[in-house]
Design a protein around this motif. Structure first.
Motif, short mmCIF file in Angstrom:
data_model
loop_
_atom_site.label_atom_id
_atom_site.label_comp_id
_atom_site.label_asym_id
_atom_site.label_seq_id
_atom_site.Cartn_x
_atom_site.Cartn_y
_atom_site.Cartn_z
N UNK A 169 -4.93 -4.58 18.57
CA UNK A 169 -5.28 -5.79 17.82
C UNK A 169 -5.44 -7.03 18.68
N UNK A 170 -4.74 -7.13 19.82
CA UNK A 170 -4.86 -8.35 20.64
C UNK A 170 -6.27 -8.54 21.18
N UNK A 171 -7.01 -7.45 21.35
CA UNK A 171 -8.42 -7.52 21.76
C UNK A 171 -9.25 -8.30 20.75
N UNK A 172 -8.83 -8.31 19.49
CA UNK A 172 -9.63 -8.85 18.40
C UNK A 172 -9.45 -10.35 18.21
N UNK A 173 -8.59 -11.01 19.03
CA UNK A 173 -8.28 -12.42 18.81
C UNK A 173 -8.72 -13.25 20.00
N UNK A 174 -9.44 -14.34 19.72
CA UNK A 174 -10.03 -15.15 20.78
C UNK A 174 -9.00 -15.99 21.52
N UNK A 175 -7.78 -16.17 20.95
CA UNK A 175 -6.78 -16.97 21.64
C UNK A 175 -5.90 -16.15 22.57
N UNK A 176 -6.20 -14.86 22.72
CA UNK A 176 -5.50 -14.01 23.68
C UNK A 176 -6.45 -13.72 24.84
N UNK A 177 -6.15 -14.19 26.04
CA UNK A 177 -7.07 -14.01 27.16
C UNK A 177 -7.32 -12.55 27.49
N UNK A 178 -8.51 -12.27 27.99
CA UNK A 178 -8.85 -10.90 28.38
C UNK A 178 -7.86 -10.35 29.40
N UNK A 179 -7.31 -11.23 30.23
CA UNK A 179 -6.35 -10.80 31.25
C UNK A 179 -5.08 -10.23 30.66
N UNK A 180 -4.80 -10.54 29.38
CA UNK A 180 -3.60 -10.01 28.72
C UNK A 180 -3.87 -8.69 28.01
N UNK A 181 -5.09 -8.21 28.08
CA UNK A 181 -5.48 -6.91 27.51
C UNK A 181 -5.51 -5.91 28.67
N UNK A 182 -4.41 -5.17 28.86
CA UNK A 182 -4.21 -4.40 30.08
C UNK A 182 -4.09 -2.91 29.81
N UNK A 183 -4.37 -2.12 30.82
CA UNK A 183 -4.13 -0.69 30.76
C UNK A 183 -2.64 -0.43 30.92
N UNK A 184 -2.19 0.72 30.44
CA UNK A 184 -0.77 1.05 30.60
C UNK A 184 -0.42 1.29 32.06
N UNK A 185 -1.41 1.61 32.87
CA UNK A 185 -1.17 1.75 34.31
C UNK A 185 -0.68 0.44 34.92
N UNK A 186 -0.96 -0.69 34.26
CA UNK A 186 -0.54 -2.00 34.76
C UNK A 186 0.86 -2.38 34.29
N UNK A 187 1.51 -1.54 33.51
CA UNK A 187 2.87 -1.83 33.03
C UNK A 187 3.79 -1.95 34.24
N UNK A 188 4.52 -3.06 34.39
CA UNK A 188 5.29 -3.27 35.62
C UNK A 188 6.38 -2.22 35.82
N UNK A 189 6.54 -1.78 37.05
CA UNK A 189 7.65 -0.91 37.38
C UNK A 189 8.93 -1.72 37.59
N UNK A 190 8.78 -2.98 37.97
CA UNK A 190 9.89 -3.91 38.01
C UNK A 190 9.93 -4.60 36.65
N UNK A 191 10.83 -4.16 35.78
CA UNK A 191 10.81 -4.62 34.40
C UNK A 191 11.12 -6.10 34.26
N UNK A 192 11.72 -6.70 35.26
CA UNK A 192 11.96 -8.13 35.21
C UNK A 192 10.66 -8.93 35.25
N UNK A 193 9.57 -8.26 35.65
CA UNK A 193 8.26 -8.91 35.71
C UNK A 193 7.46 -8.75 34.42
N UNK A 194 8.04 -8.13 33.41
CA UNK A 194 7.35 -7.98 32.14
C UNK A 194 7.13 -9.33 31.47
N UNK A 195 6.09 -9.45 30.65
CA UNK A 195 5.92 -10.65 29.83
C UNK A 195 7.08 -10.82 28.84
N UNK A 196 7.13 -11.96 28.20
CA UNK A 196 8.16 -12.17 27.18
C UNK A 196 8.10 -11.08 26.12
N UNK A 197 6.91 -10.84 25.57
CA UNK A 197 6.70 -9.77 24.60
C UNK A 197 5.53 -8.91 25.06
#
Length: 306
Positions: A169-197
């Motif tokens: 759904x985040x793909x469908x909203x213009x106020x969410x930047x394309x940079x925040x639409x990521x592949x799961x391969x980009x999920x941080x291995x250092x979990x402290x680097x995760x976004x807030x949500x």
């Protein structure tokens, strides 16, 4: 042993011609569309909730509560449930899939009643991602097998399987930047680097849409097990939920919350996608999108606050 579920009294059933099966592997059902009871007109007063450093929400597909809770095909899910809060009366808001994702992310089905190919950025908001960004916090959605970061097409095949934007759904909203639409391969291995949500959506097999419960359970352990182990000691939460059940009117879905400050055990509080969105908003003092303003946040499961 299966957990007893509180019966749900549904307010209305509206016939829908589509189903999640309009995409691949859906089985061609045409069930009745089910919506939750009408919300009260008066907004719900905010309550005091904890403020986690990180929340990860993972969404699976099309399984009724009893198909997962207590099932021998979901050993990891049930091991997690034993460590956290288990919701015995958690429901989707409708059928088929896509409106449920939109409801959880924006407090509205946005007038979508099927599994549609929407144009990227079709909706202006408000939505959870935009609210977090406006408040100086961070959001990202991670989709397994999406071909590339910022991908805007409606379907695609990436590493490991099939991707569909109806589950993004985040793909469908213009106020969410394309940079925040990521592949799961980009999920941080250092979990402290995760976004807030963060939202995480497995591919069309691993989310149990095209494949069975055992496949999704194994993916949950492999994909997010390390985060689930990390979260309790690092003021973070993991939410595991489903978009909808397998097209029954009750629409009771498995939902658990694991992590810091969560009391283990079952809870009969009725929640739906609007209540989950309201809770995520209240964790960070955000405004309330759509029907989340009239939804009660999750209470009674926290070791501090409400």
């Amino acid at each position: 042993m299966a957990i007893r579920r509180t019966p749900l009294l549904m307010a209305a059933a509206v016939l829908a011609l589509g189903g999640c099966g309009s995409g691949s592997g859906g089985g061609g059902k045409a069930p009745a569309e089910v919506r939750t009871a009408a919300k009260p007109a008066t907004p719900v007063t905010p309550v005091t909730l904890p403020k986690p450093d990180h929340v990860v929400v993972v969404l699976f597909e099309n399984k009724e509560d009893k198909q997962v809770h207590g099932s021998s095909t979901a050993p990891y899910f049930n091991a997690l449930a034993a460590r956290g809060a288990t919701f015995t009366n958690s429901t989707g808001v409708t059928h088929p899939s896509q409106p449920n994702y939109l409801a959880l992310f924006s407090g509205s089905t946005q007038g979508v009643s099927g599994d549609d190919c929407l144009s990227a950025g079709k909706f202006a908001g408000p939505d959870l991602g935009g609210e977090l960004i406006a408040a100086g916090k961070t959001f990202a959605g991670y989709s397994e097998s999406m071909p590339s970061d910022g991908f805007t097409a409606c379907t695609g095949k990436g590493p490991g399987g099939d991707y569909a934007s109806k589950h993004n759904p985040w793909r469908d909203f213009s106020d969410v930047p394309a940079a925040d639409n990521r592949t799961f391969a980009a999920f941080p291995q250092d979990f402290s680097q995760l976004p807030t949500v963060s939202f995480v959506v497995p591919n069309m097999c691993d989310d149990m849409h095209d494949c069975g419960v055992a496949t999704g359970d194994a993916w949950l352990k492999a994909g997010l097990g390390a985060y689930a182990d990390w979260a309790p000691a690092h003021n973070s939460l993991l939410v595991v939920t489903f978009d909808e059940d397998d097209f029954t009117e009750a629409n009771v879905i498995p939902t658990i919350i694991v992590g810091a400050g969560v009391k283990p055990g079952p809870t009969a509080q009725h929640i739906d996608h609007y209540a989950m969105l309201r809770t995520l908003e209240d964790l960070y003092g955000l405004p309330h999108a759509g029907a989340s303003a009239q939804a009660a946040p999750i209470t009674g499961i926290w070791t501090t606050g409400s």
